[in-house]
Design an enzyme around this catalytic site. Structure first.
Site, PDB file in Angstrom:
ATOM      1  N   ARG A 154      63.657  48.980  24.484  1.00 57.45           N
ATOM      2  CA  ARG A 154      64.097  48.577  23.152  1.00 57.45           C
ATOM      3  C   ARG A 154      63.672  49.620  22.125  1.00 57.45           C
ATOM      4  NH1 ARG A 154      62.454  43.404  19.605  1.00 57.45           N
ATOM      5  NH2 ARG A 154      60.509  44.552  19.677  1.00 57.45           N
ATOM      6  N   ASP A 166      73.660  39.099  23.817  1.00 62.27           N
ATOM      7  CA  ASP A 166      73.218  37.952  23.030  1.00 62.27           C
ATOM      8  C   ASP A 166      74.414  37.053  22.767  1.00 62.27           C
ATOM      9  OD1 ASP A 166      70.616  37.099  21.554  1.00 62.27           O
ATOM     10  OD2 ASP A 166      72.278  36.545  20.258  1.00 62.27           O
ATOM     11  N   ARG A 204      60.907  40.455  26.150  1.00 64.56           N
ATOM     12  CA  ARG A 204      59.710  41.087  25.584  1.00 64.56           C
ATOM     13  C   ARG A 204      58.431  40.899  26.382  1.00 64.56           C
ATOM     14  NH1 ARG A 204      60.705  38.537  19.865  1.00 64.56           N
ATOM     15  NH2 ARG A 204      61.627  37.076  21.328  1.00 64.56           N
ATOM     16  N   ARG A 242      66.269  34.423  29.967  1.00 59.45           N
ATOM     17  CA  ARG A 242      65.578  35.515  29.245  1.00 59.45           C
ATOM     18  C   ARG A 242      64.709  36.360  30.168  1.00 59.45           C
ATOM     19  NH1 ARG A 242      65.054  34.727  23.373  1.00 59.45           N
ATOM     20  NH2 ARG A 242      67.194  34.194  22.878  1.00 59.45           N
ATOM     21  N   TYR A 267      74.632  28.848  13.770  1.00 60.06           N
ATOM     22  CA  TYR A 267      74.148  30.138  13.252  1.00 60.06           C
ATOM     23  C   TYR A 267      75.086  30.686  12.180  1.00 60.06           C
ATOM     24  CZ  TYR A 267      70.609  30.351  16.913  1.00 60.06           C
ATOM     25  OH  TYR A 267      69.535  30.089  17.708  1.00 60.06           O
TER      26      TYR A 267
HETATM   27  O1  CP3 Z   1      68.527  35.662  29.709  1.00 63.94           O
HETATM   28  C1  CP3 Z   1      68.630  36.907  29.612  1.00 63.94           C
HETATM   29  O2  CP3 Z   1      67.791  37.702  30.075  1.00 63.94           O
HETATM   30  C2  CP3 Z   1      69.890  37.481  28.993  1.00 63.94           C
HETATM   31  C3  CP3 Z   1      69.829  37.869  27.640  1.00 63.94           C
HETATM   32  C4  CP3 Z   1      69.907  36.845  26.528  1.00 63.94           C
HETATM   33  C5  CP3 Z   1      69.336  37.098  25.263  1.00 63.94           C
HETATM   34  N1  CP3 Z   1      69.686  36.094  24.411  1.00 63.94           N
HETATM   35  C6  CP3 Z   1      68.539  38.286  24.934  1.00 63.94           C
HETATM   36  C7  CP3 Z   1      67.708  38.248  23.729  1.00 63.94           C
HETATM   37  C8  CP3 Z   1      70.540  35.605  26.436  1.00 63.94           C
HETATM   38  C9  CP3 Z   1      71.265  34.820  27.519  1.00 63.94           C
HETATM   39  C10 CP3 Z   1      70.411  35.148  25.087  1.00 63.94           C
HETATM   40  C11 CP3 Z   1      71.003  33.904  24.592  1.00 63.94           C
HETATM   41  C12 CP3 Z   1      70.683  33.427  23.246  1.00 63.94           C
HETATM   42  N2  CP3 Z   1      70.533  34.163  22.115  1.00 63.94           N
HETATM   43  C13 CP3 Z   1      70.601  32.065  22.894  1.00 63.94           C
HETATM   44  C14 CP3 Z   1      70.839  30.912  23.812  1.00 63.94           C
HETATM   45  C15 CP3 Z   1      69.712  30.677  24.729  1.00 63.94           C
HETATM   46  C16 CP3 Z   1      68.462  30.230  24.113  1.00 63.94           C
HETATM   47  O3  CP3 Z   1      67.476  30.988  24.183  1.00 63.94           O
HETATM   48  O4  CP3 Z   1      68.441  29.106  23.598  1.00 63.94           O
HETATM   49  C17 CP3 Z   1      70.323  32.000  21.514  1.00 63.94           C
HETATM   50  C18 CP3 Z   1      70.116  30.754  20.688  1.00 63.94           C
HETATM   51  C19 CP3 Z   1      70.300  33.331  21.027  1.00 63.94           C
HETATM   52  C20 CP3 Z   1      70.123  33.787  19.619  1.00 63.94           C
HETATM   53  C21 CP3 Z   1      68.927  34.626  19.499  1.00 63.94           C
HETATM   54  N3  CP3 Z   1      68.836  35.910  19.994  1.00 63.94           N
HETATM   55  C22 CP3 Z   1      67.704  34.303  18.874  1.00 63.94           C
HETATM   56  C23 CP3 Z   1      67.400  32.977  18.226  1.00 63.94           C
HETATM   57  C24 CP3 Z   1      66.880  35.434  19.019  1.00 63.94           C
HETATM   58  C25 CP3 Z   1      65.508  35.635  18.476  1.00 63.94           C
HETATM   59  C26 CP3 Z   1      64.575  34.834  19.311  1.00 63.94           C
HETATM   60  C27 CP3 Z   1      63.237  35.479  19.473  1.00 63.94           C
HETATM   61  O5  CP3 Z   1      62.655  35.158  20.515  1.00 63.94           O
HETATM   62  O6  CP3 Z   1      62.818  36.264  18.623  1.00 63.94           O
HETATM   63  C28 CP3 Z   1      67.580  36.394  19.754  1.00 63.94           C
HETATM   64  C29 CP3 Z   1      67.086  37.728  20.159  1.00 63.94           C
HETATM   65  C30 CP3 Z   1      67.034  38.012  21.617  1.00 63.94           C
HETATM   66  N4  CP3 Z   1      68.067  37.796  22.489  1.00 63.94           N
HETATM   67  C31 CP3 Z   1      65.971  38.632  22.303  1.00 63.94           C
HETATM   68  C32 CP3 Z   1      66.391  38.803  23.631  1.00 63.94           C
HETATM   69  C33 CP3 Z   1      65.647  39.469  24.760  1.00 63.94           C
HETATM   70  C34 CP3 Z   1      64.672  39.107  21.683  1.00 63.94           C
HETATM   71  C35 CP3 Z   1      65.032  40.304  20.895  1.00 63.94           C
HETATM   72  C36 CP3 Z   1      63.989  41.334  20.827  1.00 63.94           C
HETATM   73  O7  CP3 Z   1      63.899  42.185  21.738  1.00 63.94           O
HETATM   74  O8  CP3 Z   1      63.277  41.330  19.804  1.00 63.94           O
END
Ligand code: CP3
Length: 353
Positions: free
Chosen positions: A40, A77, A31, A27, A154
């Protein structure tokens, strides 16, 4: 294609000698960075950011412009795959991901199409090509996907879940239906990752965020078996170079030997394992990636450096270690602390190589 200027990440994954331990952060585009929040906002919402290759490229490069990271990770994602299967992904601010349509019956599973990487997920492939072009050989680009089990949770829950009530009930009530879903997802993920590799991804990581919620027997049957199938189906070469595969099961410390026999090149570790013990258990089979608790980044710079030093010392001498956090960096982290972390890895690791 342009030659890589910094290949220590790829070298460490293949256990080849390196000058210092490479580092990136799960990640890393997210944010905690004000420039990410600005992009964003420009995109409107998270999915519009993912669907716009130019903006996805912009945010992928933001952490690299701030820090001397050794790898970039595609900004996207894991839930783009179920979205392409027709479930209608959306994000409610502050509530995490949701699907308009949950997968709630065997009939719904049978009806799921297997998406075509180029046609149905073309925006991701275009983002990979754009990022490779803009990186211009600075560091390697990591592609990724969710594991079938993690995606299935999911899809069956209709979003995030604390207890996996519906997905686990389906697993035990109707294991054949769950296997059918996982089989479709394994096919979808294999073609999605191969598409990313064709588009230019130089390593790929499978995120099995929820494998660690399963019993020992269920993990092997419903999560690891499908990741093995994916690993066996990947094109592991790009541009004449091997494309390493990283498996990350969060809370997967129990299964390191089995994961090391999966055919993957490297295993991601969360912070609950001791990395020296993990290294002894996997032997020469795989490299290791990890494993600092991301909450250490809330502490002061000296404490961050001390924890980096401790983990480097636990891994010990030699290649085969990619430094990372044990899970994603959180939105509340001070960007300066991430910088301290990355610099500490490079500075304190030189003596181990
Ligand atoms: O690592 C990176 O920089 C690459 C981008 C990346 C994102 N999601 C961006 C993201 C990667 C590799 C993921 C993987 C992901 N997404 C996983 C597996 C890894 C982990 O974290 O366990 C999972 C379970 C998801 C599903 C997902 N996407 C969730 C549960 C959420 C919300 C979580 C939260 O923190 O609110 C997301 C959204 C998400 N994916 C964000 C980002 C930067 C936040 C979105 C935003 O900008 O509001």
């Amino acid at each position: 294609m342009t030659a890589l200027k910094n290949d220590r990440f790829l070298r460490a994954l293949l256990k080849q000698p390196v000058d210092v331990t490479p580092v990136w952060m799960m990640r890393q585009a997210g944010r905690y960075l004000p420039e990410y929040r600005a992009s964003r906002q420009k995109a409107g919402d998270f999915m519009s950011l993912c669907r716009n290759p130019e903006l996805a490229c912009e945010v992928t490069l933001q952490p690299l412009d701030r820090y001397p990271l050794d790898a970039a990770i595609l900004f996207s994602d894991i839930l783009t795959v179920p979205d392409a299967m027709g479930l209608g992904l959306y994000f409610e601010t502050g509530e995490g991901p949701r699907f308009r349509k949950a997968v709630d019956s065997r009939a719904a599973i049978e009806a799921l199409p297997i998406p075509d990487a180029e046609q149905d997920l073309g925006y991701v492939m275009e983002a990979v090509r754009t990022i490779r072009r803009e990186l211009n050989g600075r560091v390697p680009l990591i592609g990724f996907s969710g594991s079938p089990w993690t995606l299935a949770t999911y899809m069956v829950e209709g979003g995030s879940s604390k207890d996996f009530r519906k997905s686990k009930a389906l697993l035990y009530d109707n294991p054949q239906a769950m296997h059918l879903l996982l089989d479709k997802l394994a096919q979808a993920v294999t073609s999605y990752l191969n598409g990313q590799i064709r588009a230019g991804a130089q390593a790929v990581q499978i995120f099995d965020t929820w494998g660690g919620s399963l019993s020992d027997a269920a993990y092997r049957e419903f999560s690891l078996a499908y990741m093995e199938r994916i690993v066996a189906g990947l094109t592991r070469e790009n541009d004449g170079r091997p494309v390493p595969v990283i498996l990350f099961t969060k809370n997967g410390g129990l299964w390191l030997e089995a994961m090391a026999a999966s055919g993957a090149d490297a295993l991601g570790l969360d912070w609950t394992c001791d990395i020296r013990n993990a290294r002894e258990r996997v032997g020469d089979k795989v490299a290791l990636q990890g494993n600092m608790d991301p909450t250490v980044l809330y502490a002061n710079p000296q404490a961050i450096r001390a924890e980096v030093g401790r983990i480097l010392e636990r891994y010990g001498k030699g290649s085969g270690h990619v430094f990372n956090l044990g899970h994603g960096i959180t939105p509340e982290v001070d960007p300066a602390h991430a910088g301290v972390f990355i610099e500490a890895v490079h500075e304190l690791s030189a003596r181990y190589h």
